[in-house]
Design an enzyme around this catalytic site. Structure first.
Site, PDB file in Angstrom:
ATOM      1  N   LYS A   6      41.044  60.579  71.279  1.00 57.97           N
ATOM      2  CA  LYS A   6      40.348  59.570  72.075  1.00 57.97           C
ATOM      3  C   LYS A   6      40.979  58.182  71.942  1.00 57.97           C
ATOM      4  O   LYS A   6      41.005  57.415  72.912  1.00 57.97           O
ATOM      5  CB  LYS A   6      38.875  59.526  71.684  1.00 57.97           C
ATOM      6  N   TYR A  61      39.382  64.776  67.258  1.00 59.64           N
ATOM      7  CA  TYR A  61      38.749  64.121  68.409  1.00 59.64           C
ATOM      8  C   TYR A  61      39.035  62.618  68.409  1.00 59.64           C
ATOM      9  O   TYR A  61      39.366  62.032  69.446  1.00 59.64           O
ATOM     10  CB  TYR A  61      37.250  64.393  68.342  1.00 59.64           C
ATOM     11  N   SER A  65      36.300  57.285  73.394  1.00 57.08           N
ATOM     12  CA  SER A  65      35.103  57.422  72.555  1.00 57.08           C
ATOM     13  C   SER A  65      35.130  56.395  71.433  1.00 57.08           C
ATOM     14  O   SER A  65      36.208  56.057  70.915  1.00 57.08           O
ATOM     15  CB  SER A  65      35.020  58.821  71.951  1.00 57.08           C
TER      16      SER A  65
END
Length: 304
Positions: free
Chosen positions: A169, A165, A152
């Site tokens: 990622k 997150y 991401s």
């Protein structure tokens, strides 16, 4: 069915909806037999329903393809091995792994608790490692295979309220490079996609202020199934010369993302002191510093 994945077996994690569903359907369309994995829980982990995975399987079968549903969790070593074993038991082999399963526990760093940190790391980073590792010996023995991991721009560039997150990622991008290095001798490839798409994951983005509403409106233009062709390509033999790369897919736009490399260097023959670093090194490098930017600041143009 014929196509670039004809005769291949692929598994897609988190394939009960959104990007994963699109990838599973595209792989089946390209000729693959597909293991559709999804544990059927909410973004925050509640519930548990075999329905999402089975519905995607039903779609594939209705279109003339072959697929099987699996509801094991990527976040445990045992679950990940069971997902890969599902492919072996049903189809006799495994040729491609698409690591797509994900969850969110968005919170500002200074408010994030241990559970919010661990749960996201467990699914994204640990899950990607566990499933990849479970397939590794099969790939190694047959001297072929392809990994496609979802990273991401939240990790590659940055975003607010996503320390868990973002860390996971960016870790996936590094893991992919390590897999590519370790497995290249066995003709196994590992690449990443950073997807821009409106899905269950992005639907949690706030949309209260005019600026937030405008951002969400842009995201909604980016259909989840637009990511699927790139994933199917990377999983196929057509991508045999593509390894250790990071791509971003944004509507009809494909970007090759940079990877960390030196951008400036300074040298002091007698060695550095804290004072000389402050006086000489930092001023020399300052013009090359990266700004404190978020993903939408860097990739700010309208989707194509």
């Amino acid at each position: 069915m014929s196509g670039v994945m004809a005769g291949k077996v692929a598994l897609v994690t988190g394939a009960g909806g959104g990007i994963g569903r699109g990838v599973a359907l595209e792989l089946a369309k390209a000729g693959a037999k597909v293991v559709v994995n999804d544990i059927g829980v909410s973004l925050t982990g509640e519930g548990g329903d075999a329905g999402p995975a089975q519905r995607v399987v039903d779609e594939i079968v209705a279109a003339g393809g072959i697929a099987v549903a699996n509801t094991d969790s990527v976040s445990s070593w045992q679950g990940a091995n069971a997902i890969v074993q599902c492919a072996i038991d049903n189809f006799g082999r495994i040729d491609a792994v698409v690591n797509n399963a994900g969850n969110l526990r968005d919170r500002m760093f200074f408010k994030m608790n241990e559970e919010e940190w661990r749960s996201v790391i467990d699914v994204h980073l640990n899950g990607t490692f566990f499933v990849s590792r479970a397939a590794a010996n099969h790939f190694k023995d047959q001297e072929s295979g392809a990994y496609v991991h979802m990273t991401s721009t939240s990790g590659l560039i940055g975003n607010l309220g996503q320390a868990n997150y973002s860390a996971a990622k960016l870790g996936i991008a590094a893991l992919s490079k390590s897999i590519a290095l370790d497995m290249a001798r066995f003709n196994v490839r590992s690449n990443c996609i950073a997807p821009f798409a409106w899905s269950r994951m992005t639907s949690s983005i706030p949309s209260e202020t005019p600026e937030e509403k405008a951002r969400v409106a842009k995201l909604q233009k980016m259909e989840a199934n637009k990511v699927a062709p790139m994933a199917a390509f990377l999983a196929s033999d057509a991508a045999h010369e593509v390894n250790a790369q990071i791509f971003a897919v944004r509507a009809n736009e494909i970007m090759l993302m940079s990877q960390p490399r030196p951008v400036r260097s300074v040298h002091m023959s007698e060695g550095w002191t804290p004072e000389s670093i402050a006086e000489i090194a930092i001023p020399a490098m300052r013009n090359s510093f990266f700004k404190l930017e978020r993903s939408p600041d860097v990739i700010s143009w309208d989707p194509i």
